[in-house]
Write a protein that holds these residues in place. Sequence first.
Motif, PDB file in Angstrom:
ATOM      1  N   PRO A 127     -85.289   1.469  50.145  1.00  0.00           N
ATOM      2  CA  PRO A 127     -84.274   2.475  49.818  1.00  0.00           C
ATOM      3  C   PRO A 127     -84.826   3.873  49.552  1.00  0.00           C
ATOM      4  CG  PRO A 127     -84.583   0.952  47.996  1.00  0.00           C
ATOM      5  CD  PRO A 127     -85.323   0.386  49.154  1.00  0.00           C
ATOM      6  N   LEU A 128     -86.037   3.992  49.032  1.00  0.00           N
ATOM      7  CA  LEU A 128     -86.560   5.319  48.691  1.00  0.00           C
ATOM      8  C   LEU A 128     -87.128   6.063  49.894  1.00  0.00           C
ATOM      9  CD1 LEU A 128     -88.214   5.009  45.179  1.00  0.00           C
ATOM     10  CD2 LEU A 128     -85.860   5.473  45.815  1.00  0.00           C
ATOM     11  N   PRO A 158     -77.812   2.538  41.600  1.00  0.00           N
ATOM     12  CA  PRO A 158     -77.809   3.985  41.357  1.00  0.00           C
ATOM     13  C   PRO A 158     -79.176   4.642  41.513  1.00  0.00           C
ATOM     14  CG  PRO A 158     -76.488   2.861  39.704  1.00  0.00           C
ATOM     15  CD  PRO A 158     -77.165   1.793  40.495  1.00  0.00           C
ATOM     16  N   TRP A 159     -80.248   4.018  40.995  1.00  0.00           N
ATOM     17  CA  TRP A 159     -81.563   4.655  41.038  1.00  0.00           C
ATOM     18  C   TRP A 159     -82.165   4.649  42.435  1.00  0.00           C
ATOM     19  CZ3 TRP A 159     -79.984   0.927  37.654  1.00  0.00           C
ATOM     20  CH2 TRP A 159     -80.294  -0.394  37.966  1.00  0.00           C
ATOM     21  N   GLN A 160     -81.527   3.959  43.367  1.00  0.00           N
ATOM     22  CA  GLN A 160     -82.040   4.025  44.722  1.00  0.00           C
ATOM     23  C   GLN A 160     -81.645   5.330  45.412  1.00  0.00           C
ATOM     24  OE1 GLN A 160     -80.596   0.130  45.867  1.00  0.00           O
ATOM     25  NE2 GLN A 160     -82.600  -0.780  45.555  1.00  0.00           N
ATOM     26  N   ASN A 161     -80.759   6.112  44.785  1.00  0.00           N
ATOM     27  CA  ASN A 161     -80.509   7.466  45.250  1.00  0.00           C
ATOM     28  C   ASN A 161     -81.607   8.425  44.811  1.00  0.00           C
ATOM     29  OD1 ASN A 161     -78.264   7.434  46.914  1.00  0.00           O
ATOM     30  ND2 ASN A 161     -76.837   7.474  45.208  1.00  0.00           N
ATOM     31  N   LYS A 185     -87.983  11.317  46.116  1.00  0.00           N
ATOM     32  CA  LYS A 185     -89.057  10.949  47.036  1.00  0.00           C
ATOM     33  C   LYS A 185     -89.180  11.983  48.150  1.00  0.00           C
ATOM     34  CE  LYS A 185     -91.943   7.884  48.974  1.00  0.00           C
ATOM     35  NZ  LYS A 185     -93.164   7.345  48.347  1.00  0.00           N
ATOM     36  N   GLU A 186     -88.053  12.403  48.701  1.00  0.00           N
ATOM     37  CA  GLU A 186     -88.088  13.369  49.786  1.00  0.00           C
ATOM     38  C   GLU A 186     -88.492  14.746  49.288  1.00  0.00           C
ATOM     39  OE1 GLU A 186     -84.351  12.974  51.816  1.00  0.00           O
ATOM     40  OE2 GLU A 186     -85.005  11.140  52.811  1.00  0.00           O
ATOM     41  N   ARG A 187     -88.079  15.077  48.072  1.00  0.00           N
ATOM     42  CA  ARG A 187     -88.550  16.338  47.478  1.00  0.00           C
ATOM     43  C   ARG A 187     -90.067  16.351  47.420  1.00  0.00           C
ATOM     44  NH1 ARG A 187     -91.929  18.562  44.964  1.00  0.00           N
ATOM     45  NH2 ARG A 187     -91.793  19.820  43.086  1.00  0.00           N
ATOM     46  N   GLY A 221     -89.222   1.465  44.252  1.00  0.00           N
ATOM     47  CA  GLY A 221     -87.875   1.869  43.891  1.00  0.00           C
ATOM     48  C   GLY A 221     -87.207   0.929  42.916  1.00  0.00           C
ATOM     49  N   GLU A 222     -87.995   0.037  42.296  1.00  0.00           N
ATOM     50  CA  GLU A 222     -87.422  -0.953  41.391  1.00  0.00           C
ATOM     51  C   GLU A 222     -87.456  -0.471  39.944  1.00  0.00           C
ATOM     52  OE1 GLU A 222     -89.322  -4.686  41.947  1.00  0.00           O
ATOM     53  OE2 GLU A 222     -88.557  -4.976  43.978  1.00  0.00           O
ATOM     54  N   LEU A 223     -86.439  -0.882  39.210  1.00  0.00           N
ATOM     55  CA  LEU A 223     -86.338  -0.559  37.794  1.00  0.00           C
ATOM     56  C   LEU A 223     -86.501  -1.847  36.999  1.00  0.00           C
ATOM     57  CD1 LEU A 223     -85.500   1.815  35.767  1.00  0.00           C
ATOM     58  CD2 LEU A 223     -83.268   0.679  35.762  1.00  0.00           C
TER      59      LEU A 223
END
Length: 718
Positions: free
Chosen positions: A48-49, A521-524, A529-531, A709-711
Amino acid sequence: MLSVIYKTLNPSLYLRAKTHLIWIPHSLKLTATRTMSTQRVFQLKFEPLTGNSEWIVIEENEDVPESSQAPLLATTSYLDMLNDSCRNRAYRLAINKTVTKPCHVLDIGAGTGLLSMMAAQAMGSGDSTAQPNSKGTVTACESYLPMVKLLRKVLHVNGMGRNINIINKRSDELEVGVDIVSRADVLVSEILDSELLGEGLIPTLQHAHDTLLVENPLVVPFRATTYGQLVESTSLWKLHDLHTNEAKASDGIHLVPTGLHSILRVKSQQYAMHCDALTNEIKLLSEPFKIFEFDFWKRPDSHGETELQIEATTDGRVNAVVSWWVLQLDREGTIFYSTAPRWISSPINTSKGMSVCKGEEVLLNACHTETSISYNLKSQVPKTEVNQNNLNAGDFQLILPPERIAIYGDGEWRLCMLTALRNALSQKAEPLCVVADDSVFLTLCVAHLSKTAHVLSLFPGLRDKGAQYLEAVADANGFSMDHVEVLQKTKTCLTMDDTHQKKVDLLIGEPYYYGNDGMLPWQNLRFWKERTMLDPILSKDVLIMPCKGILKACAMSLPDLWKSRHSLSKIEGFDHAVVNTTLGACGDVSSPKEGPCLPFFIWQCGQIKELSEVFTVMEFDHSKPISRCQGKGLVEFTEPGICHGFALWIDWVMDVENSIALLSGPDKRYWKQGVKLLATPVAVGTKESGRTGECCSTLIEASFDPSSGELNLQHTFS
């Protein structure tokens, strides 16, 4: 014309789209499988990230640890379905009534083998001491290899491994004389989704009747009937009517300009929803009516059409058709299973709204294909008038999820975005702005607000569709495409050549990524990551919007949701405890283990209650490259009750002054929250109550791993 249909979801099910549902006329899955042979399957793994995906191989004979298998199945709907005791009981009664002597039973889509074991036991072949085929034959057809491995474990635990023949194939790949000895006398199956047809019911039955079943076979279920009801619902219509809602916003941004009403439309015709949560927001305009009937005992038609005259029971505006289905499981019609909303004591489709008066008749046209059902309401308005604002069939259309349509039409959300953008643009004379996500709204806003800005849109999901959309609406929004550029690249690691040797002054996102509708939600945080990947081309004083994300949480009472994810023991007498770890169950498991965080619209999760104040878990600072984050806090309970878990979401802070934030908590209807269910519910109370055995606070500790990308969330009650 009717334009949206909502179908209802069974109140006892929260992951599985099986009941109340929505059709929207006018997806990208996180996982998919590709079967290569009976010994191997490829599983699509999505990151996702990064937006990247890769096929991983699952071998038939590979001894995969449960910890590795769990992610494959823990986010599926198998557990929710198996916890549906009404469904299980109905199937058991019908199979016992239908399978009364030794015969050949075919179970299509066998899953954990529950129906196969019911059939084997019903005809006496469930006796583990019996010789194979001495008391009939059961063939369990299951195409998904990870589930086949679990199926074998369940049969072994129940001593039925010798009595049920497992075939790891799609049913339309089975051949009589190769895979099965003879045609089957009885078909048992449960290949139904919210819309009834979406899992391929019709083509599956067609092939089975053509090649796998005897003439006039016995079947369970025997028949399925779809029903509908006309309703008025402003909240449902917001998921569709962007044109009207943005006209009310009066901010000059036209995502759906006049004359182009169909250029931006809702993603799917059918939309699953737990409509019971909307009971107080829906006005019923008709009695329930029958739409289609599908007989499992005979070969179904691929296509069907019907017209119904429905009498309005009160005055109102028809925004939607709620539709659902009812199974008749036995031939005699004594055993039923219904997915109707609670107000029926038996899914939804919306339109721009057609006014009706009590006693007036409405003409509903319903059509079905092999995999879907669609509806149209026919009014007396001439067709030329109805269609004057619609695009021609060949013109371009951008398709978005219904929640995104509702968000883009929300006046408060638009005001927050526009205010943050105006403030940012006022600080830059001729800015180079990069839109890092799939936000057509932000691209339009920058181009509309600044005549000197140059906009680069990456559109990682929309890609050329986003570019086509911008070209179509540019004139209506008062900007020239000379200032807007959509980079046709699959990568986000841009160079100075891509930016015409200019550093980026403004990096923005909603953040929203097309195709990520069902994500946590945190996968947004893919935006973060792109920044980071864009860091080499960012100016020293770059403005980043949102400037940070704040992970929020709240302790919740979620009895209905927890029940649907509860660990399994005996299901109609068959031991299923072996599946608990793999399916991510909570409560009473052999080694107490909490299931994974899963995405839900909490407002649709039945009975809910907040037990604590909303608290901050950690912050994600977008001014710096992505990194591992940790946070903790002591949370006191403000309401007594039973804590079943925690709701988690991200509030996006748009400006460095922390004055503008986009909230996405449980009270915000168009965002999914992450839910972490406890292994065992905990009785909680306030400090003032002081009752023995109640916890009054909990220590929350969390960490975010940017590589996966895991919490990870840990808690200690006190």
